[in-house]
Every structure is written in structure tokens, then in C-alpha cells.
Design an enzyme around this catalytic site. Structure first.
Site, PDB file in Angstrom:
ATOM      1  N   ALA A  84      44.063   6.618  46.571  1.00 22.69           N
ATOM      2  CA  ALA A  84      43.022   5.601  46.432  1.00 22.69           C
ATOM      3  C   ALA A  84      43.701   4.361  45.859  1.00 22.69           C
ATOM      4  O   ALA A  84      44.758   4.462  45.218  1.00 22.69           O
ATOM      5  CB  ALA A  84      41.939   6.101  45.497  1.00 22.69           C
ATOM      6  N   GLY A 139      44.297  10.438  46.894  1.00 23.44           N
ATOM      7  CA  GLY A 139      43.315  10.339  47.984  1.00 23.44           C
ATOM      8  C   GLY A 139      43.923  10.575  49.357  1.00 23.44           C
ATOM      9  O   GLY A 139      43.220  10.985  50.285  1.00 23.44           O
ATOM     10  N   GLU A 146      44.105  14.224  49.716  1.00 27.05           N
ATOM     11  CA  GLU A 146      42.711  14.679  49.886  1.00 27.05           C
ATOM     12  C   GLU A 146      42.214  14.382  51.308  1.00 27.05           C
ATOM     13  O   GLU A 146      41.464  15.165  51.889  1.00 27.05           O
ATOM     14  CB  GLU A 146      41.825  13.998  48.832  1.00 27.05           C
ATOM     15  CG  GLU A 146      42.174  14.468  47.428  1.00 27.05           C
ATOM     16  CD  GLU A 146      41.506  13.641  46.337  1.00 27.05           C
ATOM     17  OE1 GLU A 146      41.796  12.440  46.234  1.00 27.05           O
ATOM     18  OE2 GLU A 146      40.683  14.202  45.589  1.00 27.05           O
TER      19      GLU A 146
HETATM   20  N1  CAA Z   1      47.140   1.879  45.146  1.00 29.93           N
HETATM   21  C1  CAA Z   1      47.439   0.572  45.210  1.00 29.93           C
HETATM   22  N2  CAA Z   1      48.662   0.116  45.527  1.00 29.93           N
HETATM   23  C2  CAA Z   1      49.616   1.026  45.764  1.00 29.93           C
HETATM   24  C3  CAA Z   1      49.378   2.410  45.706  1.00 29.93           C
HETATM   25  C4  CAA Z   1      48.056   2.835  45.390  1.00 29.93           C
HETATM   26  N3  CAA Z   1      47.708   4.132  45.351  1.00 29.93           N
HETATM   27  N4  CAA Z   1      50.528   3.079  45.984  1.00 29.93           N
HETATM   28  C5  CAA Z   1      51.448   2.130  46.213  1.00 29.93           C
HETATM   29  N5  CAA Z   1      50.908   0.890  46.098  1.00 29.93           N
HETATM   30  C6  CAA Z   1      51.559  -0.405  46.264  1.00 29.93           C
HETATM   31  C7  CAA Z   1      52.469  -0.706  45.076  1.00 29.93           C
HETATM   32  O1  CAA Z   1      51.724  -1.272  44.005  1.00 29.93           O
HETATM   33  C8  CAA Z   1      53.449  -1.680  45.705  1.00 29.93           C
HETATM   34  O2  CAA Z   1      52.815  -2.941  45.783  1.00 29.93           O
HETATM   35  P1  CAA Z   1      53.684  -4.295  45.393  1.00 29.93           P
HETATM   36  O3  CAA Z   1      54.743  -4.338  46.452  1.00 29.93           O
HETATM   37  O4  CAA Z   1      52.654  -5.363  45.535  1.00 29.93           O
HETATM   38  O5  CAA Z   1      54.225  -4.070  44.018  1.00 29.93           O
HETATM   39  C9  CAA Z   1      53.570  -1.177  47.159  1.00 29.93           C
HETATM   40  O6  CAA Z   1      52.426  -0.346  47.394  1.00 29.93           O
HETATM   41  C10 CAA Z   1      54.819  -0.328  47.389  1.00 29.93           C
HETATM   42  O7  CAA Z   1      54.816   0.714  46.407  1.00 29.93           O
HETATM   43  P2  CAA Z   1      56.066   0.983  45.422  1.00 29.93           P
HETATM   44  O8  CAA Z   1      56.825  -0.268  45.186  1.00 29.93           O
HETATM   45  O9  CAA Z   1      55.524   1.711  44.226  1.00 29.93           O
HETATM   46  O10 CAA Z   1      56.925   1.965  46.357  1.00 29.93           O
HETATM   47  P3  CAA Z   1      57.960   3.079  45.882  1.00 29.93           P
HETATM   48  O11 CAA Z   1      58.688   3.515  47.105  1.00 29.93           O
HETATM   49  O12 CAA Z   1      58.759   2.616  44.713  1.00 29.93           O
HETATM   50  O13 CAA Z   1      57.044   4.296  45.363  1.00 29.93           O
HETATM   51  C11 CAA Z   1      55.195   5.828  45.481  1.00 29.93           C
HETATM   52  C12 CAA Z   1      56.231   4.972  46.276  1.00 29.93           C
HETATM   53  C13 CAA Z   1      55.929   6.965  44.746  1.00 29.93           C
HETATM   54  C14 CAA Z   1      54.234   6.414  46.503  1.00 29.93           C
HETATM   55  C15 CAA Z   1      54.474   4.907  44.461  1.00 29.93           C
HETATM   56  O14 CAA Z   1      53.974   3.760  45.145  1.00 29.93           O
HETATM   57  C16 CAA Z   1      53.308   5.566  43.794  1.00 29.93           C
HETATM   58  O15 CAA Z   1      53.502   6.360  42.867  1.00 29.93           O
HETATM   59  N6  CAA Z   1      52.049   5.241  44.209  1.00 29.93           N
HETATM   60  C17 CAA Z   1      50.861   5.720  43.569  1.00 29.93           C
HETATM   61  C18 CAA Z   1      50.583   7.158  43.951  1.00 29.93           C
HETATM   62  C19 CAA Z   1      49.349   7.651  43.219  1.00 29.93           C
HETATM   63  O16 CAA Z   1      49.324   7.720  41.991  1.00 29.93           O
HETATM   64  N7  CAA Z   1      48.306   8.005  43.982  1.00 29.93           N
HETATM   65  C20 CAA Z   1      47.062   8.492  43.429  1.00 29.93           C
HETATM   66  C21 CAA Z   1      46.074   7.353  43.289  1.00 29.93           C
HETATM   67  S1  CAA Z   1      44.632   7.806  42.363  1.00 29.93           S
HETATM   68  C22 CAA Z   1      43.625   8.577  43.482  1.00 29.93           C
HETATM   69  O17 CAA Z   1      43.945   8.755  44.636  1.00 29.93           O
HETATM   70  C23 CAA Z   1      42.299   8.982  42.896  1.00 29.93           C
HETATM   71  C24 CAA Z   1      41.443   9.812  43.762  1.00 29.93           C
HETATM   72  O18 CAA Z   1      41.657  10.984  43.966  1.00 29.93           O
HETATM   73  C25 CAA Z   1      40.241   9.224  44.315  1.00 29.93           C
END
Ligand code: CAA
Length: 265
Positions: A71, A116, A119
Site C-alpha cells: 500500500a 498490500g 496480499e
Molecule cells: N509506498 C510508497 N512508495 C513506495 C513504496 C510504498 N509501499 N515502496 C517503494 N516506494 C517508493 C520509494 O519511496 C521510492 O520513491 P523515491 O524514489 O521517490 O524515493 C521508490 O518507490 C523506489 O523505492 P526504493 O528507493 O525504496 O527502492 P529500493 O530498491 O531501495 O527498495 C523496497 C525496494 C525494499 C521494496 C523498498 O522500496 C521498500 O521497503 N518498500 C516498502 C515496502 C513495504 O513496507 N510495504 C508494505 C507497505 S504497508 C501495507 O502494505 C499495509 C497494508 O497491508 C494495507
């Protein structure tokens, strides 16, 4: 034939095979509210078609890095509990619609399937993954819990204890590990992902669409007996966290690219 949206693409490849592509590669295809609304609309279009026009659906992510990285954390930062409840319900109901589509739905997971995104894949009938795919429910790292059905469906997919371990640690697992756990049916090189899914679907599409739809209905009804209550409960627990310090800290820390300092309050 295709339907145009801002954040997704819905295209008819041929013979009633539809591909829905999540298309926000700049945010690793993260699911925001607008995207979820578009997905809901796309699924309604498909649910209104007869078997001649819609035989199967494949869901995949744009680019070669992510299926869906979760998400949208930006949208969740500083969300109120009330808004968080509505957000969880929106994601849950769209993934339930996916589940209830009468045609087979396959997730072609082409990279990160986190939160998400995992999911969403769990909401599909089965999953075929590329060898660079990574699965996980990392919500606890953000001071959250899975809110789009993950606490319910991961347990159904891999069993109670493994689901607890994966959700409590937030660990990511490889495509091969996901296959070993029964979460994924097949792992292939990324260049062969869509052709492998199409091959699997061609076997299914050679059978009676009515019999496949009926078997899906019967399996779902067996599995879904308790799911509505479980999902409602998950949305409540998810939303209550949004009045905690930990959730604010976890989501802000992600956006500020630093380690969160959790206090358990
Ligand atoms: N939401 C918003 N933006 C996101 C995102 C997310 N879930 N995942 C990645 N992005 C964005 C980053 O902020 C980044 O944006 P900028 O370039 O503007 O900084 C861009 O996508 C590229 O991401 P990274 O620079 O972080 O890429 P990376 O290769 O270094 O890492 C990753 C990849 C490990 C997937 C890392 O992006 C990450 O940990 N993402 C979040 C994963 C996460 O925690 N997901 C769960 C979300 S909560 C949820 O889903 C709740 C629910 O159940 C409803």
C-alpha cells in the site's frame, strides 16, 4: 480492446484473456486510493462480461523490479484511524471481488510483492513468480499490521505458524522459498513469466468454463465461511494502530529514509 486508467492498464490480449497491469513503476507500483478505485472499476467491467468475452485474468506489475511494493506509505503517513479503516475496507473489498470473479485469476509476480502487494497476490487464485520475486508482509517494520487480508490469507496459504513467523518478523522470502511453502505454484525466469502463465491458462481454458467457475465457487465457499468476520476484525485492528505513536513513527521514518524508533505506544 482495452480500458484506459491513470494507474493501471486493462488489456484484452486475445480470446478473452485479460491482463491487468499495475502501472506506477516510479513508486514500485504501490497501491494508493485512486489506483484501488480504478482496480475496482476494472473488476466490475470484467464481472459483467460473459465467458465469450472474459475467460481469465492475469495481474502483473509494470517494470521488472516490482509486482507491487505494498500500500502507498506516503498516503498512509498521518492517516486518521477512521480513514485507515476505510482504506483497509477498500483494499479488502477489492481483493474479495477478485476472489469472487467467476473466471480464473493468476498473479504473475515479477519482482517485489510486499505488504498490500503480497496480499493482492494472495487474493488471486494462484501465483506464478519470476525468479527475482520477493514476498513478504513487512508491515510491523512500519508499526502496522497487514490490512488488505494478509493476516487471514497468508495463514490459509502457508499455515498458522509460518504465517505468524513471516508476519512477526516482516522477513522477505525468495520466490523459491515461497514455492517450497506452497505460496507459489511455479518459478521461472522473468522473460518467460507471461508465456508460462498463458500456457497454464491455456490448459484451464481448454476445460469447461462453467465447471472451472463452479469449482472455484465451491472452493471459495468452503474457505470463505469465516473470512468476512476475520476481514472486518483485521480492518479494525489495522485502523486502531493509526492513533499510535509507532505507526506515525514507522511510516514517517520510511518516507525520511531512516530507521524507526519504536516505543510501543
Ligand atoms: N509506498 C510508497 N512508495 C513506495 C513504496 C510504498 N509501499 N515502496 C517503494 N516506494 C517508493 C520509494 O519511496 C521510492 O520513491 P523515491 O524514489 O521517490 O524515493 C521508490 O518507490 C523506489 O523505492 P526504493 O528507493 O525504496 O527502492 P529500493 O530498491 O531501495 O527498495 C523496497 C525496494 C525494499 C521494496 C523498498 O522500496 C521498500 O521497503 N518498500 C516498502 C515496502 C513495504 O513496507 N510495504 C508494505 C507497505 S504497508 C501495507 O502494505 C499495509 C497494508 O497491508 C494495507
Amino acid at each position: 480492446m482495452s480500458f484506459e486508467y491513470q494507474n493501471i492498464r486493462l488489456e484484452n490480449k486475445e480470446n478473452g484473456l485479460w491482463i491487468l497491469t499495475i502501472n506506477r513503476p516510479e513508486a514500485l507500483n504501490a497501491l494508493n486510493g485512486t489506483l484501488l478505485n480504478e482496480m475496482g472499476d476494472a473488476l466490475r467491467q470484467l464481472s459483467e462480461m460473459d465467458f465469450d468475452h472474459a475467460k481469465a485474468l492475469v495481474i502483473t506489475g509494470s517494470g521488472n523490479k516490482a509486482f507491487v511494493a505494498g500500500a502507498d506509505i506516503k498516503e498512509m503517513t498521518d492517516m486518521s484511524s477512521e480513514k485507515a479503516y476505510q482504506f483497509a475496507q477498500k483494499g479488502q473489498s477489492i481483493f474479495q471481488e477478485l476472489n469472487l470473479l467467476k473466471i480464473p485469476v493468476v498473479a504473475a509476480v515479477n519482482g517485489f510483492a510486499l505488504g498490500g502487494g503480497c496480499e493482492l497476490a494472495l487474493g488471486c487464485d494462484f501465483i506464478i513468480a519470476s525468479d527475482n520475486a520477493k514476498f513478504g508482509l513487512p508491515e510491523v517494520s512500519l508499526g502496522l499490521i497487514p490490512g488488505f487480508g494478509g493476516t487471514v490469507r497468508l495463514m490459509q496459504a502457508v499455515g498458522l505458524r509460518k504465517a505468524k513467523e513471516l508476519i512477526f518478523t516482516g522477513d522477505m522470502i525468495s520466490a523459491d522459498e515461497a514455492k517450497r511453502l506452497g505460496l507459489v505454484s511455479e518459478v521461472v525466469p522473468q522473460s518467460e513469466l507471461i508465456s508460462t502463465v498463458e500456457k497454464k491458462l491455456s490448459t484451464i481454458l481448454s476445460k469447461s468454463p462453467l465447471a472451472v467457475a463452479s469449482s472455484k465457487k465451491s472452493i471459495l465457499e468452503a474457505y470463505n465461511v469465516e473470512i468476512d468476520n476475520a476481514l472486518q476484525n483485521e480492518a479494525k485492528i489495522f485502523s486502531v494502530l493509526f492513533s499510535s505513536e509507532d505507526t506515525k513513527e514507522g511510516t514517517r521514518a520510511f518516507m525520511e529514509k531512516r530507521k524507526p524508533q519504536f516505543k510501543g505506544i
